[in-house]
Design an enzyme around this catalytic site. Structure first.
Site, mmCIF file in Angstrom:
data_model
loop_
_atom_site.group_PDB
_atom_site.id
_atom_site.type_symbol
_atom_site.label_atom_id
_atom_site.label_comp_id
_atom_site.label_asym_id
_atom_site.label_seq_id
_atom_site.Cartn_x
_atom_site.Cartn_y
_atom_site.Cartn_z
ATOM 1 N N GLY A 298 0.930 -1.320 0.094
ATOM 2 C CA GLY A 298 0.043 0.045 0.081
ATOM 3 C C GLY A 298 0.813 1.242 0.053
ATOM 4 O O GLY A 298 2.172 1.234 -0.056
ATOM 5 N N ALA A 299 0.306 2.518 -0.108
ATOM 6 C CA ALA A 299 0.713 3.696 -0.144
ATOM 7 C C ALA A 299 1.491 3.995 0.976
ATOM 8 O O ALA A 299 2.996 4.306 0.727
ATOM 9 C CB ALA A 299 -0.073 4.929 -0.396
ATOM 10 N N ARG B 24 -11.241 17.135 1.349
ATOM 11 C CA ARG B 24 -10.340 16.549 0.317
ATOM 12 C C ARG B 24 -10.120 17.394 -0.721
ATOM 13 O O ARG B 24 -11.145 17.862 -1.393
ATOM 14 C CB ARG B 24 -10.963 15.190 -0.127
ATOM 15 C CG ARG B 24 -9.809 14.271 -0.845
ATOM 16 C CD ARG B 24 -9.027 13.539 -0.179
ATOM 17 N NE ARG B 24 -9.589 12.792 0.786
ATOM 18 C CZ ARG B 24 -8.656 11.892 1.688
ATOM 19 N NH1 ARG B 24 -7.420 12.247 1.831
ATOM 20 N NH2 ARG B 24 -9.337 11.313 2.532
ATOM 21 N N SER C 216 -3.737 10.903 -1.900
ATOM 22 C CA SER C 216 -3.186 9.830 -1.522
ATOM 23 C C SER C 216 -3.349 9.458 0.176
ATOM 24 O O SER C 216 -2.916 8.475 0.546
ATOM 25 C CB SER C 216 -1.583 9.852 -1.528
ATOM 26 O OG SER C 216 -1.125 11.159 -1.067
ATOM 27 N N GLY C 217 -4.075 10.255 0.859
ATOM 28 C CA GLY C 217 -4.474 10.064 2.090
ATOM 29 C C GLY C 217 -5.424 8.934 1.894
ATOM 30 O O GLY C 217 -5.690 8.420 3.251
ATOM 31 N N GLN D 13 -6.818 18.192 2.119
ATOM 32 C CA GLN D 13 -5.945 16.610 2.349
ATOM 33 C C GLN D 13 -5.841 16.091 1.057
ATOM 34 O O GLN D 13 -6.746 16.161 0.220
ATOM 35 C CB GLN D 13 -6.801 15.942 3.348
ATOM 36 C CG GLN D 13 -6.732 16.553 4.603
ATOM 37 C CD GLN D 13 -7.457 15.698 5.802
ATOM 38 O OE1 GLN D 13 -7.959 16.109 6.682
ATOM 39 N NE2 GLN D 13 -6.965 14.259 5.954
ATOM 40 N N CYS E 141 -2.854 11.267 10.263
ATOM 41 C CA CYS E 141 -1.758 12.058 9.626
ATOM 42 C C CYS E 141 -1.923 13.461 9.948
ATOM 43 O O CYS E 141 -1.186 14.496 10.191
ATOM 44 C CB CYS E 141 -1.945 11.730 8.059
ATOM 45 S SG CYS E 141 -3.708 11.741 7.399
ATOM 46 N N GLN F 87 1.729 13.648 4.023
ATOM 47 C CA GLN F 87 1.308 12.847 4.997
ATOM 48 C C GLN F 87 1.634 11.302 4.966
ATOM 49 O O GLN F 87 1.352 10.532 5.828
ATOM 50 C CB GLN F 87 -0.315 13.028 4.947
ATOM 51 C CG GLN F 87 -0.956 12.104 3.929
ATOM 52 C CD GLN F 87 -0.608 12.447 2.508
ATOM 53 O OE1 GLN F 87 0.008 13.358 2.278
ATOM 54 N NE2 GLN F 87 -1.309 11.536 1.602
ATOM 55 N N HIS G 195 -0.626 17.100 2.824
ATOM 56 C CA HIS G 195 -1.894 17.760 3.506
ATOM 57 C C HIS G 195 -1.557 19.129 3.891
ATOM 58 O O HIS G 195 -0.446 19.364 4.512
ATOM 59 C CB HIS G 195 -2.366 16.887 4.771
ATOM 60 C CG HIS G 195 -2.916 15.713 4.513
ATOM 61 N ND1 HIS G 195 -3.263 15.155 3.325
ATOM 62 C CD2 HIS G 195 -3.406 14.665 5.373
ATOM 63 C CE1 HIS G 195 -3.574 14.033 3.291
ATOM 64 N NE2 HIS G 195 -4.043 13.803 4.697
ATOM 65 N N SER H 63 -3.121 -10.369 -2.284
ATOM 66 C CA SER H 63 -1.891 -9.963 -2.465
ATOM 67 C C SER H 63 -0.498 -10.817 -2.141
ATOM 68 O O SER H 63 0.483 -10.784 -2.753
ATOM 69 C CB SER H 63 -1.621 -8.607 -1.895
ATOM 70 O OG SER H 63 -2.482 -7.580 -2.211
#
Length: 346
Positions: free
Chosen positions: A13-14, A246, A161-162, A158, A131, A326, A253, A41
């Site tokens: 994940g990110a 957002r 990608s949050g 924000q 975050c 973030q 952010h 995964s």
């Protein structure tokens, strides 16, 4: 020096990817690295430390089987709820999700503020704050210690990608569609061609005042996190009112802060306090267009603060604008700092 077996749950994940980068670029004493994820995964390959690793499935047994010493969880609250307690039987758990944050037996830690709480973890679990909370508290805490805060009003802007990789893909896909349509017809109504992806509405060319779910009092869970988590981290009870939005930014952010102090303050002292605060970078020279932006903050580990000014009508109120990456400051870097502090001081 002792070395450690480290696992990342949600490695693909990110935030998981940022944790890997952080481990690669720090002096973290790793003996073995184990990437973990869901059944979907598991079996896939992931690159780390200049080699390919096979992602293993997250199970209750994998932490003991792989002799994990430190486990970072970044795969969502439901995954932490199911597996973190099992992991904590043999490993220190640093949880990036919201699940444990307000648990009285789990410390909620920003190392620059309350690192001592790392060793007050009876469940062997330490929570990483939200975050937006992390970057805000790194501005508020030094100011509160010096001036005493009475109340805070914050509005956030924000990045997508949050919301993880799905948020990034939504913005990219929607921008592609919108730009193709605008190329054909500059007057087109984008409401007619864009469809919502990861968010309640299309995010391209938009701003959505809706992050997490709405509560009965009209606030979102994200907005209430900023209130309750700040109180727990800083050990304070002053009022905090947040509005979280957002925006179509990929990364970092931004927050507009209005901070009311108990007494009048000297703006020069504010600058000095923040310049000496750990992990804070004062970026404030409007005459030369110098102020924080998401692009400037991205891929760094600092909380940038600027646009510092006194309120025109209330001499006790300070306004400012802070920005931080973030995925790093608000997640991976904070988690790594927690683990490193634990290692160095255990």
């Amino acid at each position: 020096m002792k070395t450690y077996n480290v696992a990342i749950v949600g490695a693909s994940g990110a935030v998981g990817q940022e944790l890997i980068k952080g481990l690669e670029n720090s002096f973290f004493p790793i003996k073995k690295f184990v990437p973990l994820a869901s059944t979907r995964s598991a079996g896939k390959k992931i690159k780390a430390f200049n080699k390919d690793y096979e992602i293993l499935e997250t199970t209750h047994e994998v932490f003991e089987r792989e002799k994990i010493d430190i486990a970072f969880f970044s795969a969502g609250g439901s995954v932490s709820e199911e597996f973190a307690t099992s992991a904590s039987k043999t490993a220190l758990v640093v949880d990036n999700t919201s699940f444990f944050r307000l648990n009285k037996d789990v410390p909620l830690v920003v190392p620059e503020i309350n690192a001592k709480e790392i060793f007050n973890a009876p469940l062997n679990i330490i929570a990483n704050p939200n975050c937006s909370t992390i970057q805000m508290t790194q501005i508020l805490n030094p100011l509160h210690l010096h001036f005493k805060i009475k109340s805070v009003i914050v509005s956030t802007y924000q990045a997508v990608s949050g919301a993880g990789n799905k948020g990034i893909e939504s913005l990219k896909n929607e921008l592609k569609t919108a730009l193709e349509c605008l190329e054909k017809d500059p007057t087109i109504d984008l409401n007619q061609v864009l469809q919502a992806g990861a968010f309640a509405y299309p995010i391209a060319f938009n701003a959505i005042a809706h992050i997490d779910t709405f509560k009965e009092n009209g606030y979102t869970k994200e907005e209430l996190k900023m209130l309750h988590e700040t109180h727990k981290i800083m050990g304070v009870d002053f009022p905090i009112s947040a509005t979280c939005v957002r925006v179509p930014v990929l990364r970092s952010h931004s927050e507009s802060l209005s901070i009311a102090f108990e007494k009048e303050f000297d703006l020069k002292e504010v600058y000095e306090v923040l310049k000496n605060a750990p992990s804070v970078a004062v970026c404030d020279d409007p005459s030369h267009n110098l102020y924080p932006t998401p692009l400037k903050a991205s891929h760094t580990d600092s909380v940038f603060i600027g646009r510092l000014r006194k309120d025109l009508f209330d001499k006790k109120t300070l306004h400012g604008f802070c920005v931080a990456d973030q995925l790093r400051v608000g997640a991976a870097t904070n988690a790594l700092k927690i683990a490193l502090h634990y290692i160095k001081n255990a």
